[in-house]
Motif scaffolding. Structure first.
Motif, PDB file in Angstrom:
ATOM      1  N   UNK A  94     -16.434 -31.437  24.416  1.00  0.00           N
ATOM      2  CA  UNK A  94     -15.886 -32.679  24.948  1.00  0.00           C
ATOM      3  C   UNK A  94     -16.615 -33.905  24.402  1.00  0.00           C
ATOM      4  N   UNK A  95     -17.927 -33.831  24.309  1.00  0.00           N
ATOM      5  CA  UNK A  95     -18.700 -34.982  23.825  1.00  0.00           C
ATOM      6  C   UNK A  95     -18.342 -35.308  22.379  1.00  0.00           C
ATOM      7  N   UNK A  96     -18.113 -34.280  21.587  1.00  0.00           N
ATOM      8  CA  UNK A  96     -17.776 -34.501  20.187  1.00  0.00           C
ATOM      9  C   UNK A  96     -16.376 -35.090  20.053  1.00  0.00           C
ATOM     10  N   UNK A  97     -15.451 -34.651  20.897  1.00  0.00           N
ATOM     11  CA  UNK A  97     -14.095 -35.207  20.870  1.00  0.00           C
ATOM     12  C   UNK A  97     -14.112 -36.678  21.263  1.00  0.00           C
ATOM     13  N   UNK A  98     -14.854 -36.991  22.324  1.00  0.00           N
ATOM     14  CA  UNK A  98     -14.913 -38.386  22.777  1.00  0.00           C
ATOM     15  C   UNK A  98     -15.625 -39.286  21.777  1.00  0.00           C
ATOM     16  N   UNK A  99     -16.534 -38.734  21.021  1.00  0.00           N
ATOM     17  CA  UNK A  99     -17.235 -39.517  20.009  1.00  0.00           C
ATOM     18  C   UNK A  99     -16.286 -40.000  18.927  1.00  0.00           C
ATOM     19  N   UNK A 100     -15.240 -39.217  18.639  1.00  0.00           N
ATOM     20  CA  UNK A 100     -14.302 -39.550  17.565  1.00  0.00           C
ATOM     21  C   UNK A 100     -12.942 -39.994  18.095  1.00  0.00           C
ATOM     22  N   UNK A 101     -12.883 -40.461  19.347  1.00  0.00           N
ATOM     23  CA  UNK A 101     -11.625 -40.918  19.910  1.00  0.00           C
ATOM     24  C   UNK A 101     -11.111 -42.151  19.162  1.00  0.00           C
ATOM     25  N   UNK A 143     -10.114 -39.071  28.545  1.00  0.00           N
ATOM     26  CA  UNK A 143     -10.310 -37.654  28.875  1.00  0.00           C
ATOM     27  C   UNK A 143      -9.356 -36.720  28.135  1.00  0.00           C
ATOM     28  N   UNK A 144      -8.514 -37.273  27.279  1.00  0.00           N
ATOM     29  CA  UNK A 144      -7.575 -36.441  26.521  1.00  0.00           C
ATOM     30  C   UNK A 144      -8.336 -35.614  25.487  1.00  0.00           C
ATOM     31  N   UNK A 145      -8.175 -34.307  25.557  1.00  0.00           N
ATOM     32  CA  UNK A 145      -8.782 -33.408  24.583  1.00  0.00           C
ATOM     33  C   UNK A 145      -7.748 -32.679  23.743  1.00  0.00           C
ATOM     34  N   UNK A 146      -6.479 -32.808  24.139  1.00  0.00           N
ATOM     35  CA  UNK A 146      -5.447 -32.035  23.453  1.00  0.00           C
ATOM     36  C   UNK A 146      -4.120 -32.783  23.477  1.00  0.00           C
ATOM     37  N   UNK A 147      -3.459 -32.820  22.328  1.00  0.00           N
ATOM     38  CA  UNK A 147      -2.082 -33.308  22.227  1.00  0.00           C
ATOM     39  C   UNK A 147      -1.258 -32.124  21.743  1.00  0.00           C
ATOM     40  N   UNK A 148      -0.220 -31.768  22.472  1.00  0.00           N
ATOM     41  CA  UNK A 148       0.522 -30.557  22.133  1.00  0.00           C
ATOM     42  C   UNK A 148       1.960 -30.880  21.744  1.00  0.00           C
ATOM     43  N   UNK A 149       2.506 -30.014  20.930  1.00  0.00           N
ATOM     44  CA  UNK A 149       3.913 -30.085  20.552  1.00  0.00           C
ATOM     45  C   UNK A 149       4.313 -28.730  19.982  1.00  0.00           C
ATOM     46  N   UNK A 150       5.605 -28.503  19.868  1.00  0.00           N
ATOM     47  CA  UNK A 150       6.112 -27.253  19.297  1.00  0.00           C
ATOM     48  C   UNK A 150       6.611 -27.486  17.883  1.00  0.00           C
ATOM     49  N   UNK A 151       6.451 -26.467  17.055  1.00  0.00           N
ATOM     50  CA  UNK A 151       6.855 -26.543  15.656  1.00  0.00           C
ATOM     51  C   UNK A 151       7.741 -25.343  15.352  1.00  0.00           C
ATOM     52  N   UNK A 152       8.883 -25.594  14.738  1.00  0.00           N
ATOM     53  CA  UNK A 152       9.831 -24.524  14.456  1.00  0.00           C
ATOM     54  C   UNK A 152      10.078 -24.369  12.961  1.00  0.00           C
ATOM     55  N   UNK A 153      10.251 -23.121  12.536  1.00  0.00           N
ATOM     56  CA  UNK A 153      10.530 -22.790  11.147  1.00  0.00           C
ATOM     57  C   UNK A 153      11.816 -21.969  11.105  1.00  0.00           C
ATOM     58  N   UNK A 154      12.758 -22.398  10.308  1.00  0.00           N
ATOM     59  CA  UNK A 154      14.027 -21.676  10.220  1.00  0.00           C
ATOM     60  C   UNK A 154      13.845 -20.348   9.491  1.00  0.00           C
ATOM     61  N   UNK A 155      14.488 -19.324  10.003  1.00  0.00           N
ATOM     62  CA  UNK A 155      14.454 -18.010   9.369  1.00  0.00           C
ATOM     63  C   UNK A 155      15.884 -17.581   9.028  1.00  0.00           C
ATOM     64  N   UNK A 156      15.993 -16.568   8.186  1.00  0.00           N
ATOM     65  CA  UNK A 156      17.295 -16.041   7.824  1.00  0.00           C
ATOM     66  C   UNK A 156      17.990 -15.454   9.059  1.00  0.00           C
ATOM     67  N   UNK A 157      19.279 -15.623   9.133  1.00  0.00           N
ATOM     68  CA  UNK A 157      20.046 -15.131  10.281  1.00  0.00           C
ATOM     69  C   UNK A 157      19.981 -13.610  10.332  1.00  0.00           C
TER      70      UNK A 157
END
Length: 349
Positions: free
Chosen positions: A157-164, A174-188
């Motif tokens: 946590x200290x290292x994350x806050x140092x580079x905020x 206090x944010x330590x994580x930003x999340x999102x979903x990533x999708x990759x298309x595959x053959x049907x």
């Protein structure tokens, strides 16, 4: 068992990947167990017990000279050909030492992931047959992935806050994580049930779905294994193991689609920060509009990070991965995320 992409539609762990592999008869053995000695799987203790048929890199023949020229070109511009910063090019030697693979095989594997070229094209460039390049890629990829996956770490946590970044320091320190979903298309898939399980209504295609988390300054600190595109964001977060590693008392920044995970995070004394939403036909108040803009300006960092991931053609949105190669997507994502963490910092401040 192999490291396999897990195709799921709910937290009930509906694993249909085995069915794909059994149909295609493309089972392979897990190389990870052959790396570790005495249970130690750290980067520095990887045992190079797996050897590939090496090529004569100092070959004086025409093909040998051609390979050397290509290697020199890639060394001059590794960011373009390999997705690796020039200042970090020496990691190729480290990977060669730890995996006991030829540096030529490592370069071909990274180039395949970065450029998305066909095995035939890469084979023509390096003087190999298409089948030989495919075989080398499938043997080298899991070894590299095993090592580069260890570059995906959750800092203290200290290292994350140092580079905020500046925009986080007042309201979202206090944010330590930003999340999102990533999708990759595959053959049907040919199987109707598999078509249904992998269908993503959001992307209007059959996809594999990954959860990606980063620190506010753009370091990837978590990436899940692959799930079917039909799985909801909430079910993915719950089943991926993310909730087990997020530190108690921290804040998580996410999009509106992750609304349902707020209760899951509260159980760990964590807070979910997301843009406010209202019922249909209602308007946001001025304060909520300002709050939405503030959160969006912070959440944009995960979008910028995903853009870096998309620069690797093997994992771009419309890559349309061959159904026979879906089992390799997890390793490809680990390699990409490890290389992205080696690139220059996402934010200046």
């Amino acid at each position: 068992m192999a490291i396999q992409c897990k195709l799921e539609i709910s937290s009930a762990n509906v694993n249909i990947k085995d069915r794909i592999i059994s149909k295609l008869k493309t089972r392979r053995q897990n190389p990870v167990s052959e790396y570790s000695t005495n249970g130690n799987s750290s980067f520095s203790s990887v045992a190079g017990s797996m050897y590939l048929p090496t090529t004569t890199e100092e070959d004086t023949s025409e093909s040998g000279v051609s390979r050397q020229k290509i290697c020199n070109v890639e060394k001059e511009n590794p960011q373009f050909y390999l997705g690796l910063p020039k200042i970090m090019y020496n990691i190729i030697d480290l990977l060669q030492k730890k995996t006991q693979c030829s540096s030529l095989h490592i370069l071909m594997t990274l180039k395949k992931i970065r450029t998305g070229d066909t095995f035939k094209r890469i084979g023509l460039e390096f003087g190999f047959s298409r089948g030989h390049v495919s075989k080398l890629f499938k043997k080298t990829l899991p070894k590299i992935a095993f090592l580069l996956k260890q570059l995906i770490v959750w800092p203290e946590k200290k290292l994350i806050q140092k580079h905020l970044p500046i925009q986080f320091r007042y309201r979202y320190k206090n944010v330590q994580s930003i999340i999102d979903c990533y999708e990759i298309e595959i053959e049907k898939p040919s199987d109707v049930s598999l078509q249904s399980l992998t269908w993503s209504q959001y992307k209007n295609a059959n996809t594999m779905k990954y959860l990606i988390s980063s620190t506010p300054d753009g370091l990837i600190n978590f990436v899940s294994r692959g799930y079917s595109g039909r799985i909801s964001d909430t079910a993915l977060v719950q089943d991926s193991g993310y909730l087990q590693i997020v530190p108690a008392g921290s804040s998580v920044l996410a999009d509106r689609g992750f609304k349902e995970i707020a209760s899951l995070l509260r159980e760990k004394d964590c807070i979910l920060l997301r843009p406010p939403s209202v019922n249909a036909g209602e308007k946001l108040s001025k304060n909520l509009v300002r709050e939405s803009k503030r959160i969006a300006s912070c959440r944009v960092h995960i979008e910028r990070l995903i853009r870096r991931v998309r620069e690797f053609n093997s994992a771009r949105l419309h890559a349309c991965v061959d159904i026979k190669n879906v089992y390799m997507l997890d390793d490809i994502m680990y390699v990409i995320c490890g290389l992205v963490n080696l690139q220059k910092k996402l934010t200046k401040y």
